[in-house]
Write a protein that holds these residues in place. Structure first.
Motif, PDB file in Angstrom:
ATOM      1  N   LEU A  38       1.228  -1.142   0.266  1.00 21.52           N
ATOM      2  CA  LEU A  38      -0.036  -0.241  -0.025  1.00 21.52           C
ATOM      3  C   LEU A  38       0.835   1.599  -0.417  1.00 21.52           C
ATOM      4  CD1 LEU A  38      -2.482  -0.754   2.458  1.00 21.52           C
ATOM      5  CD2 LEU A  38      -3.226  -0.375   0.720  1.00 21.52           C
ATOM      6  N   MET A  39       2.291   1.573   0.813  1.00 21.68           N
ATOM      7  CA  MET A  39       2.957   2.735   1.080  1.00 21.68           C
ATOM      8  C   MET A  39       3.635   2.937   0.131  1.00 21.68           C
ATOM      9  SD  MET A  39       2.597   3.242   5.101  1.00 21.68           S
ATOM     10  CE  MET A  39       2.189   1.140   5.590  1.00 21.68           C
ATOM     11  N   GLY A  40       4.553   1.133   0.173  1.00 20.23           N
ATOM     12  CA  GLY A  40       5.844   1.473  -0.990  1.00 20.23           C
ATOM     13  C   GLY A  40       7.031   0.597  -0.218  1.00 20.23           C
ATOM     14  N   ALA A  41       8.321   0.107  -0.744  1.00 18.75           N
ATOM     15  CA  ALA A  41       9.043  -0.906  -0.080  1.00 18.75           C
ATOM     16  C   ALA A  41       9.913  -0.069   1.340  1.00 18.75           C
ATOM     17  CB  ALA A  41      10.028  -1.187  -1.361  1.00 18.75           C
ATOM     18  N   VAL A  42      10.140   1.096   1.445  1.00 16.74           N
ATOM     19  CA  VAL A  42      10.324   1.477   2.219  1.00 16.74           C
ATOM     20  C   VAL A  42       9.596   1.771   3.815  1.00 16.74           C
ATOM     21  CG1 VAL A  42      11.470   3.869   4.002  1.00 16.74           C
ATOM     22  CG2 VAL A  42      12.190   3.202   0.642  1.00 16.74           C
ATOM     23  N   PRO A  43       8.366   2.270   4.093  1.00 18.17           N
ATOM     24  CA  PRO A  43       7.745   2.218   4.206  1.00 18.17           C
ATOM     25  C   PRO A  43       7.310   0.590   5.339  1.00 18.17           C
ATOM     26  CG  PRO A  43       6.814   3.365   2.469  1.00 18.17           C
ATOM     27  CD  PRO A  43       7.795   2.940   2.593  1.00 18.17           C
ATOM     28  N   GLY A  44       6.910  -0.202   3.804  1.00 16.58           N
ATOM     29  CA  GLY A  44       7.270  -1.843   4.207  1.00 16.58           C
ATOM     30  C   GLY A  44       7.665  -1.884   5.336  1.00 16.58           C
ATOM     31  N   VAL A  45       8.981  -1.740   4.662  1.00 15.41           N
ATOM     32  CA  VAL A  45      10.337  -2.295   5.759  1.00 15.41           C
ATOM     33  C   VAL A  45      10.285  -1.224   6.502  1.00 15.41           C
ATOM     34  CG1 VAL A  45      13.382  -2.034   5.436  1.00 15.41           C
ATOM     35  CG2 VAL A  45      12.088  -2.361   3.686  1.00 15.41           C
ATOM     36  N   ILE A  46      10.039  -0.733   7.125  1.00 17.36           N
ATOM     37  CA  ILE A  46       9.883  -0.160   8.577  1.00 17.36           C
ATOM     38  C   ILE A  46       9.425  -0.566   9.326  1.00 17.36           C
ATOM     39  CG2 ILE A  46       9.260   2.132   9.661  1.00 17.36           C
ATOM     40  CD1 ILE A  46      10.658   4.039   6.849  1.00 17.36           C
ATOM     41  N   VAL A  47       7.095  -0.852   9.022  1.00 18.33           N
ATOM     42  CA  VAL A  47       6.865  -1.644   9.309  1.00 18.33           C
ATOM     43  C   VAL A  47       7.363  -2.724  10.282  1.00 18.33           C
ATOM     44  CG1 VAL A  47       4.477  -3.233   9.689  1.00 18.33           C
ATOM     45  CG2 VAL A  47       4.886  -0.954   7.833  1.00 18.33           C
ATOM     46  N   GLY A  48       8.035  -3.470   9.067  1.00 19.49           N
ATOM     47  CA  GLY A  48       8.573  -5.077   9.066  1.00 19.49           C
ATOM     48  C   GLY A  48       9.455  -5.022   9.953  1.00 19.49           C
ATOM     49  N   VAL A  49      10.435  -3.684  10.221  1.00 19.76           N
ATOM     50  CA  VAL A  49      11.368  -3.690  11.589  1.00 19.76           C
ATOM     51  C   VAL A  49      11.195  -2.855  12.753  1.00 19.76           C
ATOM     52  CG1 VAL A  49      13.315  -2.630  11.977  1.00 19.76           C
ATOM     53  CG2 VAL A  49      13.304  -3.641   9.347  1.00 19.76           C
ATOM     54  N   LEU A  50      10.167  -2.530  13.211  1.00 18.01           N
ATOM     55  CA  LEU A  50       8.951  -1.219  13.973  1.00 18.01           C
ATOM     56  C   LEU A  50       8.274  -2.749  14.834  1.00 18.01           C
ATOM     57  CD1 LEU A  50       8.314   1.547  12.898  1.00 18.01           C
ATOM     58  CD2 LEU A  50      10.332   1.226  14.817  1.00 18.01           C
ATOM     59  N   THR A  51       8.026  -3.209  14.030  1.00 19.22           N
ATOM     60  CA  THR A  51       7.507  -4.699  14.389  1.00 19.22           C
ATOM     61  C   THR A  51       8.473  -5.860  15.687  1.00 19.22           C
ATOM     62  OG1 THR A  51       5.637  -5.114  12.744  1.00 19.22           O
ATOM     63  CG2 THR A  51       5.721  -6.465  13.977  1.00 19.22           C
ATOM     64  N   TRP A  52       9.397  -5.965  14.405  1.00 16.89           N
ATOM     65  CA  TRP A  52       9.951  -7.231  15.438  1.00 16.89           C
ATOM     66  C   TRP A  52      11.027  -6.183  16.311  1.00 16.89           C
ATOM     67  CZ3 TRP A  52      10.543 -12.034  16.406  1.00 16.89           C
ATOM     68  CH2 TRP A  52       9.983 -13.013  15.198  1.00 16.89           C
ATOM     69  N   LEU A  53      11.068  -5.125  16.599  1.00 16.39           N
ATOM     70  CA  LEU A  53      11.828  -4.641  17.319  1.00 16.39           C
ATOM     71  C   LEU A  53      11.428  -4.251  18.360  1.00 16.39           C
ATOM     72  CD1 LEU A  53      13.646  -1.119  15.775  1.00 16.39           C
ATOM     73  CD2 LEU A  53      15.136  -2.786  16.885  1.00 16.39           C
ATOM     74  N   VAL A  54       9.861  -4.219  18.353  1.00 15.08           N
ATOM     75  CA  VAL A  54       9.057  -4.095  19.793  1.00 15.08           C
ATOM     76  C   VAL A  54       8.228  -5.707  19.982  1.00 15.08           C
ATOM     77  CG1 VAL A  54       7.025  -3.933  20.644  1.00 15.08           C
ATOM     78  CG2 VAL A  54       7.671  -2.332  19.442  1.00 15.08           C
ATOM     79  N   TYR A  55       8.329  -6.760  19.409  1.00 14.65           N
ATOM     80  CA  TYR A  55       8.229  -7.554  19.266  1.00 14.65           C
ATOM     81  C   TYR A  55       9.480  -9.097  19.743  1.00 14.65           C
ATOM     82  CZ  TYR A  55       5.673 -12.651  18.088  1.00 14.65           C
ATOM     83  OH  TYR A  55       4.954 -13.995  18.376  1.00 14.65           O
ATOM     84  N   GLY A  56      10.223  -8.447  19.290  1.00 15.05           N
ATOM     85  CA  GLY A  56      11.821  -9.185  19.525  1.00 15.05           C
ATOM     86  C   GLY A  56      12.467  -9.069  20.293  1.00 15.05           C
ATOM     87  N   THR A  57      11.596  -8.058  20.952  1.00 17.38           N
ATOM     88  CA  THR A  57      12.240  -7.017  22.744  1.00 17.38           C
ATOM     89  C   THR A  57      11.515  -7.730  23.351  1.00 17.38           C
ATOM     90  OG1 THR A  57      13.565  -5.310  21.443  1.00 17.38           O
ATOM     91  CG2 THR A  57      13.571  -5.663  23.673  1.00 17.38           C
ATOM     92  N   LEU A  58      10.109  -7.389  23.689  1.00 18.96           N
ATOM     93  CA  LEU A  58       9.343  -8.333  23.982  1.00 18.96           C
ATOM     94  C   LEU A  58       8.547  -9.946  24.248  1.00 18.96           C
ATOM     95  CD1 LEU A  58       7.007  -4.674  25.136  1.00 18.96           C
ATOM     96  CD2 LEU A  58       9.210  -5.755  26.912  1.00 18.96           C
TER      97      LEU A  58
END
Lengths: 186, 150
Positions: A43-63
């Motif tokens: 929906l938003m393009g490759a870069v925002p997609g990558v950001i969503v992936g990284v942000l999700t794992w930064l939270v999910y992988g830490t907590l």
């Protein structure tokens, strides 16, 4: 850098990805995270997609009740970002470009769904291969053994993602675009 | 769908199936290998805890059945070993167990189950020196039960 609308959608998709992952934590390797990250990229393009992936794992992988490991976190962040990147790529290549005009009974819709399912399967295949090898190297297991030991989980992940992408991609893309009313201009 | 692109997606779909199939093949190969290792370990344990003996049952009517390389626990008595290969009825007498029936055969007047041990140095059968429940078998022993008329 990003419009407010796009930034909001990045946060919203990250939140959806996270809540669904925590909700499904009891089912090993089956979750909707990958689908949401892919949709974000689409929906938003490759870069925002990558950001969503990284942000999700930064939270999910830490907590995460299953534990924290920095190298695994780096691997899952980069692996997950692939979904977002390919999502953006798929949109720019015109995959499902005519989705909003399609109806449920339309054969072409199921054909597009199949394409999404196949993409989901292969992305997950690459993701599992990559993360299993990295996880194996951390605990000093030869890559081949790490892959073999991870097979039951990989199959669950890849097959479930095939179906999630098959049934979820077009529905989510159409719905979110309708909600945003002109979301294609994000 | 355009023809060429359609075939590409169908091929990719088949490649998905192939990947899953390869996964299953690798998984079950690994599983079979693991079970093979477990079996070999169990077989080694079994070999350590058991020993092979050869047992002949001669029913006295021309029927002779050999139970070669029967694995019995080490330190087994002949009675225990016989119970592994056949249904045995016996009574306990003054000198130990006296077998009355093997696999339902026995109980006729003047006919008894007698056991013998193969003497490999003299190449003949020798009478069992003690009652079958008091004779401890050794590895590779060859023994026989014969239903004989007296």
């Amino acid at each position: 850098m990003f419009s407010t609308k796009k930034l909001s959608l990045i946060i919203l998709m990250t939140a959806m990805s996270l809540t669904s992952s925590y909700a499904m934590i009891g089912i090993p390797n089956v979750n909707l995270m990958d689908l949401f990250v892919f949709i974000s990229g689409y929906l938003m393009g490759a870069v925002p997609g990558v950001i969503v992936g990284v942000l999700t794992w930064l939270v999910y992988g830490t907590l995460n009740p299953l534990g924290f490991n920095l190298v695994v976190l780096a691997a899952t962040c980069s692996g997950e970002s692939l979904y977002g990147f390919v999502g953006g790529l798929a949109a720019s290549l015109g995959l499902g470009a005519d989705l909003p005009s399609m109806k449920v009974g339309d054969k072409m819709l199921w054909w597009v769904n199949l394409k999404f399912g196949i993409i989901g399967f292969f992305l997950t295949f690459v993701y599992d291969l990559f993360t299993n090898i990295i996880s194996g190297l951390i605990v000093d297991i030869p890559p081949l053994i790490a892959i073999i030991q991870g097979i039951p989980f990989a199959i669950a992940h890849e097959v479930s993602n095939f179906f999630f992408f098959f049934f979820g991609c077009s529905a989510l893309i159409i719905s979110i675009k309708k909600l945003l009313k002109g979301g294609e201009n994000l | 769908m355009s023809g060429k692109s359609g075939w590409m997606w169908v091929s990719l779909g088949l490649a998905c199936l192939l990947a899953v199939t390869i996964y299953f093949a690798a998984y079950y190969y690994e599983e079979s290998d693991r079970y093979k290792r477990l079996y070999e370990r169990a077989a080694a344990d079994l070999k350590r805890l058991t020993m092979p003996v050869n047992i002949l049952i001669d029913y006295g009517n021309g029927t002779r059945v050999w139970y070669n390389n029967t694995l019995v626990p080490r330190e087994s008595t002949l009675l225990k070993a016989t119970e592994i290969i056949a249904e045995v009825d016996y009574i306990i007498g003054e000198y130990g167990a006296f077998v009355t029936h093997i696999n339902g055969v026995g109980g006729e007047s003047n006919r008894y189950w007698i056991w013998y041990i193969w003497n490999s140095t003299e190449n003949n059968w020798s009478w069992g020196p003690v009652a079958c429940d008091r004779y401890i078998l050794r590895e590779e022993d060859t023994v026989a039960w014969k239903y004989e008329q007296f």
